[in-house]
Design a protein around this motif. Structure first.
Motif: not given
Length: 191
Positions: A28-45, A62-72
């Motif tokens: 589960l990717i649940e934060d920005a650190a995980g998202l940034q490291a995703l290529p290395d995480i997936l390289d673990q196979k 402080i904003f909900d998902a609808e207010q952060l639509a582009e980020l989401v």
């Protein structure tokens, strides 16, 4: 595995819990650190699938998902494309529609159009809609079966075919093979 934030963390968890290749591990990717490291995480196979934990991901805002639509959208795109490039399943975040109603249907449609292969469920009432939303339609299954039936009786090495008035290109054939494999794996029929 919740909160996968780095390749090192994933390796430590796999070792600590003595997980091996026969276990179906979803990271589960649940934060920005995980998202940034995703290529290395997936390289673990070691992951069979990667999932998005959007509620946790956005809990520092402080904003909900609808207010952060582009980020989401950006987060979801990165996860779906990374999973696709690694040949693993991408599972979208939960839906808060516990009734299995219209909001869940929209959430499923959005996840599917973003490139996800599935969606996490938090209530049994969601399961049928999720399974139906991420399965090929009866029409598509029938078309794949018909084309493969024709191909089995045709000697084809490469190139384009015309079947029932439709041009079947090599990429379209590959897509139909993917659909057929999915339906065979999940024992779906076109009857």
């Amino acid at each position: 595995l919740p909160k996968v934030t780095s390749a090192a963390m994933l390796r430590q968890s796999v070792e600590f819990y003595r997980l091996n290749a026969c276990r179906r591990i979803i990271g589960l990717i649940e934060d920005a650190a995980g998202l940034q490291a995703l290529p290395d995480i997936l390289d673990q196979k070691v992951l069979q699938a990667v999932g998005l934990g959007l509620e946790d991901f956005l809990s520092d805002s402080i904003f909900d998902a609808e207010q952060l639509a582009e980020l989401v959208d950006h987060i979801r795109t990165k996860i779906a494309l990374a999973a696709m490039a690694s040949g693993i399943t991408a599972i979208d975040t939960i839906s808060m529609d516990l009734t299995g109603g219209e909001q869940l249907k929209r959430d499923i449609s959005n996840a599917r159009s973003a490139g996800f292969n599935g969606k996490f469920s938090i209530h049994p009432s969601q399961i049928i809609a999720i399974n139906e939303g991420f399965s090929p339609s009866e029409e598509v299954l029938k078309k794949a079966s018909t084309i493969f039936g024709t191909l089995n009786s045709t000697h084809l090495e490469s190139g384009y075919l015309r079947i029932a008035g439709e041009i079947i290109s090599p990429p379209k054939l590959k897509k139909l093979q993917t659909i057929k494999q999915f339906s065979d794996h999940h024992e779906l029929t076109s009857e």
